[in-house]
Design a protein around this motif. Structure first.
Motif, PDB file in Angstrom:
ATOM      1  N   LEU A  90       0.827  -1.200   0.000  1.00  0.00           N
ATOM      2  CA  LEU A  90       0.000   0.000   0.000  1.00  0.00           C
ATOM      3  C   LEU A  90       0.862   1.251   0.000  1.00  0.00           C
ATOM      4  O   LEU A  90       0.591   2.215  -0.736  1.00  0.00           O
ATOM      5  N   TRP A  91       1.912   1.253   0.808  1.00  0.00           N
ATOM      6  CA  TRP A  91       2.798   2.412   0.861  1.00  0.00           C
ATOM      7  C   TRP A  91       3.542   2.604  -0.461  1.00  0.00           C
ATOM      8  O   TRP A  91       3.755   3.742  -0.893  1.00  0.00           O
ATOM      9  N   ALA A  92       3.930   1.506  -1.081  1.00  0.00           N
ATOM     10  CA  ALA A  92       4.615   1.622  -2.372  1.00  0.00           C
ATOM     11  C   ALA A  92       3.702   2.254  -3.411  1.00  0.00           C
ATOM     12  O   ALA A  92       4.123   3.119  -4.192  1.00  0.00           O
ATOM     13  N   LEU A  93       2.429   1.845  -3.427  1.00  0.00           N
ATOM     14  CA  LEU A  93       1.482   2.443  -4.367  1.00  0.00           C
ATOM     15  C   LEU A  93       1.242   3.913  -4.037  1.00  0.00           C
ATOM     16  O   LEU A  93       1.063   4.739  -4.934  1.00  0.00           O
ATOM     17  N   GLY A  94       1.234   4.242  -2.743  1.00  0.00           N
ATOM     18  CA  GLY A  94       1.058   5.635  -2.367  1.00  0.00           C
ATOM     19  C   GLY A  94       2.181   6.519  -2.878  1.00  0.00           C
ATOM     20  O   GLY A  94       1.942   7.632  -3.359  1.00  0.00           O
ATOM     21  N   ARG A  95       3.417   6.038  -2.765  1.00  0.00           N
ATOM     22  CA  ARG A  95       4.549   6.821  -3.280  1.00  0.00           C
ATOM     23  C   ARG A  95       4.495   6.926  -4.790  1.00  0.00           C
ATOM     24  O   ARG A  95       4.885   7.941  -5.366  1.00  0.00           O
ATOM     25  N   LEU A  96       4.037   5.865  -5.422  1.00  0.00           N
ATOM     26  CA  LEU A  96       4.046   5.788  -6.876  1.00  0.00           C
ATOM     27  C   LEU A  96       2.943   6.643  -7.504  1.00  0.00           C
ATOM     28  O   LEU A  96       3.174   7.359  -8.479  1.00  0.00           O
ATOM     29  N   HIS A 142      -0.560   9.796  -0.675  1.00  0.00           N
ATOM     30  CA  HIS A 142       0.768   9.888  -1.281  1.00  0.00           C
ATOM     31  C   HIS A 142       1.852  10.056  -0.216  1.00  0.00           C
ATOM     32  O   HIS A 142       2.868   9.343  -0.223  1.00  0.00           O
ATOM     33  N   ASN A 143       1.634  10.959   0.714  1.00  0.00           N
ATOM     34  CA  ASN A 143       2.647  11.210   1.735  1.00  0.00           C
ATOM     35  C   ASN A 143       2.692  10.114   2.785  1.00  0.00           C
ATOM     36  O   ASN A 143       3.723   9.920   3.438  1.00  0.00           O
ATOM     37  N   LEU A 144       1.603   9.374   2.957  1.00  0.00           N
ATOM     38  CA  LEU A 144       1.635   8.195   3.815  1.00  0.00           C
ATOM     39  C   LEU A 144       2.628   7.178   3.276  1.00  0.00           C
ATOM     40  O   LEU A 144       3.373   6.557   4.045  1.00  0.00           O
ATOM     41  N   GLY A 145       2.663   7.002   1.958  1.00  0.00           N
ATOM     42  CA  GLY A 145       3.631   6.080   1.376  1.00  0.00           C
ATOM     43  C   GLY A 145       5.064   6.505   1.641  1.00  0.00           C
ATOM     44  O   GLY A 145       5.929   5.676   1.930  1.00  0.00           O
ATOM     45  N   ILE A 146       5.324   7.806   1.565  1.00  0.00           N
ATOM     46  CA  ILE A 146       6.678   8.313   1.799  1.00  0.00           C
ATOM     47  C   ILE A 146       7.061   8.181   3.269  1.00  0.00           C
ATOM     48  O   ILE A 146       8.140   7.669   3.617  1.00  0.00           O
ATOM     49  N   LEU A 147       6.187   8.625   4.162  1.00  0.00           N
ATOM     50  CA  LEU A 147       6.486   8.556   5.588  1.00  0.00           C
ATOM     51  C   LEU A 147       6.510   7.119   6.085  1.00  0.00           C
ATOM     52  O   LEU A 147       7.299   6.774   6.973  1.00  0.00           O
ATOM     53  N   GLY A 148       5.642   6.277   5.543  1.00  0.00           N
ATOM     54  CA  GLY A 148       5.643   4.882   5.954  1.00  0.00           C
ATOM     55  C   GLY A 148       6.941   4.186   5.616  1.00  0.00           C
ATOM     56  O   GLY A 148       7.503   3.446   6.435  1.00  0.00           O
ATOM     57  N   ARG A 149       7.441   4.432   4.427  1.00  0.00           N
ATOM     58  CA  ARG A 149       8.710   3.819   4.055  1.00  0.00           C
ATOM     59  C   ARG A 149       9.851   4.331   4.935  1.00  0.00           C
ATOM     60  O   ARG A 149      10.725   3.580   5.368  1.00  0.00           O
ATOM     61  N   LEU A 150       9.841   5.633   5.208  1.00  0.00           N
ATOM     62  CA  LEU A 150      10.869   6.221   6.050  1.00  0.00           C
ATOM     63  C   LEU A 150      10.846   5.608   7.452  1.00  0.00           C
ATOM     64  O   LEU A 150      11.888   5.228   7.996  1.00  0.00           O
ATOM     65  N   LEU A 151       9.653   5.502   8.034  1.00  0.00           N
ATOM     66  CA  LEU A 151       9.530   4.947   9.377  1.00  0.00           C
ATOM     67  C   LEU A 151       9.936   3.476   9.400  1.00  0.00           C
ATOM     68  O   LEU A 151      10.623   3.025  10.321  1.00  0.00           O
TER      69      LEU A 151
END
Length: 528
Positions: A362-368, A396-405
């Protein structure tokens, strides 16, 4: 009140409660069948050779524009970052005053989103490949400049002062004392900016500047979901490959992690870093040649329709309070969703590997997925407005922050978490009070920065139906109302500069919050 380490990361997720109460009022049932078709098409992407050829061609254009814009931003950022560093001016000329003036000037291009740069340049020089490259390079270069100057000013100066006392010239002393510890941090940050450039190039394509983004928007508008997913899967593969490459280089070169830029030297990897950078030069030249990027076209302005006489009375009559209020509400809701849901979802998925894999996907799709396309998809089931735009930006930003966390949680020490597990604490509480307790402040500090980014990004969903300054900007651009356009751009710039100042203060407060041992926490707040 000082933030309590682990629990405060979950507080922003409380925004979900009022959202659940408001969503029924803006939803409609007309598009659920289309949403189902969209989801089902993910398992059946088109394999037609013509479709795949078009997608690969668009992906190559997007990747090329991102690479060139990223390289240009690094050159601009390094030069301007050194020029705006206080320690550089103080060492060379004895006064840091000029650095402050340069920093204030760089705040203007930094505050304007790359989409606005692209649309403005499109009006001036027409549809040229160089437009997307410059639209990425200008704001990204100003961001890199700020990070470089901040990193330079934060480095220890004992060795610099020793070299100066020994008679070394100022440039030589600066290069020798500050170059080695600065290089790994700049390269680590530049890898992150390359990922951002790929997303920005896709976004610019959504608004007609070419590449895969244009293909994605056309297929979504024509409801060709199978063809749409062909492009999405290929873009996802490229993005995940790039992320894996950046992670491998970070580990190989012992570069600082994203959530904490530590002070460390280059070591024996310095020569390899420089060699890779030199090897990039012919690649950049080849990409520019294949994309027919010609900087000289920026000087060939096309004839514009007459702008008409300025009517500042109509500009003043715009509903400024509601435009600004809607933009700020959109920013707040999207930021709260992104910051709060990332740790919450990670906690909920902790006991089950399958759930963890689903959250990562889900996070990958959010970033993409570019936020404007998410907003268009949400319009199948929701009415246009602030909340629809906030959901698109939040995803979109959930994907970025999720990956970072997730990246920070996997690389941080797990001794405390293991001790809690051994004491019989459940896996969720062990993660919360184990790993999250040490990551809470730097994560919230980065979340404060993301809120500033979301404020700039609000223009991209405003241009597809979310009310606010962005929707008004679209009207001003389409009607060539130069006075309104100037006023709206200035309003966006002032808002983003104010947001940047507030987020800087929040990050500084969070990162200087002392631990129990009385020492301030060292964590990176310089990621932009």
């Amino acid at each position: 009140m000082r933030p309590a380490a682990p629990l405060w990361v979950l507080l922003p997720a409380l925004i979900v409660l009022p959202l659940l109460a408001l969503l029924p009022g803006i939803s409609h049932g007309g598009g659920w069948e289309l949403v189902g078709q969209f989801a089902a098409a993910a398992l059946r992407p088109s394999l037609d050779p013509i479709v795949l050829g078009s997608v690969l061609g668009g992906l190559a254009v997007t990747a090329g524009m991102a690479l060139l814009g990223w390289a240009g931003s690094l050159v601009l950022g390094l030069v301007l970052g050194i020029a705006s560093s206080r320690v550089v001016w103080r060492t060379c000329y004895g006064s840091a005053a000029p650095a402050s003036g340069i920093r204030r000037l760089l705040a203007i291009p930094r505050s304007i989103h790359e989409l606005l740069w692209g649309l403005l340049l499109l009006q001036v020089v027409g549809l040229q490949p160089v437009v997307a490259v410059v639209a990425i390079a200008i704001p990204f270069g100003a961001l890199v400049a700020r990070v470089v100057s901040d990193l330079l000013d934060a480095l220890p100066t004992a060795s610099l002062e020793a070299l100066r006392c020994g008679g070394s010239p100022a440039p030589t002393a600066l290069f020798t004392a500050l170059g080695p510890p600065l290089l790994p941090q700049v390269i680590s940050y530049s890898g992150y900016r390359l990922e951002c450039a790929l997303r920005s190039a896709t976004l610019l394509g959504v608004f007609g500047l070419g590449g895969l983004g244009t293909e994605l928007r056309l297929t979504l508008q024509s409801l060709a979901f199978n063809e749409l997913w062909s492009g999405l899967w290929l873009l996802l593969a490229v993005m995940l490959l790039l992320e894996a490459l950046m992670g491998w280089l970070r580990r190989r070169w012992a570069m600082p992690a994203r959530l904490g830029l530590s002070q460390q030297g280059v070591g024996s990897q310095g020569q390899e870093m420089v060699a890779v950078a030199m090897a990039m030069l012919p690649v950049l030249v080849l990409v520019a040649w294949r994309l027919e990027v010609q900087p000289a076209t920026l000087l060939q302005w096309q004839g514009l329709p007459p702008l008409g006489a300025s009517d500042w009375g109509s500009v003043a009559a715009l509903p400024w309070p509601s435009l600004i209020r809607n933009t700020l509400v959109l920013t707040f809701v999207a930021a709260a969703l992104a910051v709060g849901l990332a740790p919450l979802l990670l906690l909920l998925a902790t006991p089950w590997p399958a759930a963890g894999a689903l959250v990562r996907g889900l996070w990958a799709l959010g970033r993409l997925w570019p936020p404007p396309l998410t907003a268009l998809l949400l319009l199948f089931v929701l009415q246009p407005g602030v909340l629809t735009g906030a959901l698109a930006l939040g995803f979109h930003n959930l994907g970025i922050l999720g990956r970072l966390l997730l990246e920070a949680a996997e690389t941080s020490g797990g001794n405390k978490e293991q001790a809690l597990l051994a004491a019989g604490v459940g896996p969720r509480l062990a993660l919360l009070y184990g790993r999250f307790s040490g990551l809470a402040r730097p994560y919230l500090a980065y979340g404060a920065y993301r809120a500033d980014v979301i404020l700039r990004e609000s223009v991209v969903v405003g241009l597809v139906g979310a009310s606010g300054l962005g929707s008004q900007l679209l009207e001003a651009l389409s009607s060539f109302a130069g006075d309104q356009l100037l006023a709206l751009v200035l309003a966006y710039a002032l808002l983003t500069l104010l947001g940047e100042d507030l987020s800087d203060r929040a990050r500084q407060w969070l990162l200087e919050t002392p631990h129990g041992d009385g020492h301030p926490q060292e964590a990176g707040g310089t990621w932009r």
